[in-house]
Design a protein around this motif. Sequence first.
Motif, PDB file in Angstrom:
ATOM      1  N   GLY A 148       6.781  16.150 -23.293  1.00  0.00           N
ATOM      2  CA  GLY A 148       8.022  16.510 -23.345  1.00  0.00           C
ATOM      3  C   GLY A 148       8.809  16.591 -24.593  1.00  0.00           C
ATOM      4  N   ASP A 186      11.267  15.267 -25.835  1.00  0.00           N
ATOM      5  CA  ASP A 186      11.916  14.163 -26.739  1.00  0.00           C
ATOM      6  C   ASP A 186      10.708  13.361 -27.063  1.00  0.00           C
ATOM      7  N   SER A 242      17.237  16.413 -28.645  1.00  0.00           N
ATOM      8  CA  SER A 242      16.631  16.696 -27.440  1.00  0.00           C
ATOM      9  C   SER A 242      18.129  16.669 -26.424  1.00  0.00           C
ATOM     10  N   SER A 272      19.137  20.062 -24.509  1.00  0.00           N
ATOM     11  CA  SER A 272      19.066  20.183 -23.120  1.00  0.00           C
ATOM     12  C   SER A 272      20.644  20.417 -22.653  1.00  0.00           C
ATOM     13  N   PRO A 281      16.068  24.182 -18.046  1.00  0.00           N
ATOM     14  CA  PRO A 281      15.725  22.602 -17.996  1.00  0.00           C
ATOM     15  C   PRO A 281      14.620  22.579 -19.198  1.00  0.00           C
ATOM     16  N   PRO A 285      11.695  20.464 -20.917  1.00  0.00           N
ATOM     17  CA  PRO A 285      10.738  19.302 -20.422  1.00  0.00           C
ATOM     18  C   PRO A 285      10.773  18.272 -21.015  1.00  0.00           C
ATOM     19  N   MET A 286      11.419  16.990 -20.357  1.00  0.00           N
ATOM     20  CA  MET A 286      11.682  15.716 -21.113  1.00  0.00           C
ATOM     21  C   MET A 286      10.561  14.867 -20.365  1.00  0.00           C
ATOM     22  N   SER A 338      14.805  12.447 -19.268  1.00  0.00           N
ATOM     23  CA  SER A 338      15.345  13.459 -18.124  1.00  0.00           C
ATOM     24  C   SER A 338      15.886  12.730 -17.087  1.00  0.00           C
ATOM     25  N   THR A 339      15.682  11.301 -17.077  1.00  0.00           N
ATOM     26  CA  THR A 339      16.507  10.502 -16.202  1.00  0.00           C
ATOM     27  C   THR A 339      17.687   9.977 -16.840  1.00  0.00           C
ATOM     28  N   TYR A 349      19.700  11.848 -18.729  1.00  0.00           N
ATOM     29  CA  TYR A 349      20.723  12.989 -18.785  1.00  0.00           C
ATOM     30  C   TYR A 349      21.053  13.791 -17.720  1.00  0.00           C
TER      31      TYR A 349
END
Length: 150
Positions: A94, A96, A130, A134, A140, A142-143, A147-148, A150
């Motif tokens: 990812g 991040d 990141s 994003s 999108p 890839p994180m 990802s959860t 944001y």
Amino acid sequence: MKNNISKHKLADLFVLACLFLLVCWYAYDAYSASSHISNLILIVPVTVIVLVLCIIEFIRMFAIDEVTEQDPVTTVLPVILLFIGYVLTLKWLGFDVGTFLFIALFLWLHGERRKIWVIGYSLAFATLISLFFSGMLPYPMPMLVLSTAY
């Protein structure tokens, strides 16, 4: 010795001119594709910054006549390999986590040994960049961790 400096400056000027022209071409191409503000909101400021830096470097090259010591390959090669690893692992790590690891390892390679500084700076930079990308990019990123969040 003067001949080597001239060849060195000539090579630097060539790279600088190529960078300047490629940035101009990319900005023109992006504008030709779509002149809408949402397409150019990131491209125009970065283009201006890069072009200004190219002009500053061009002026500096002729204003300062100094011989700078070149970094040996042994210090540059690990950074190149680190960047290649960063790019190749972004899909799995990812953006991040990959950015965090890249910055931390880069700082460590360049001699920073204060672990709190390496971790803190890497974490702050990776998180901010990141979240910025994003939020700015229309697709999108890839994180792995953010990802959860944001």
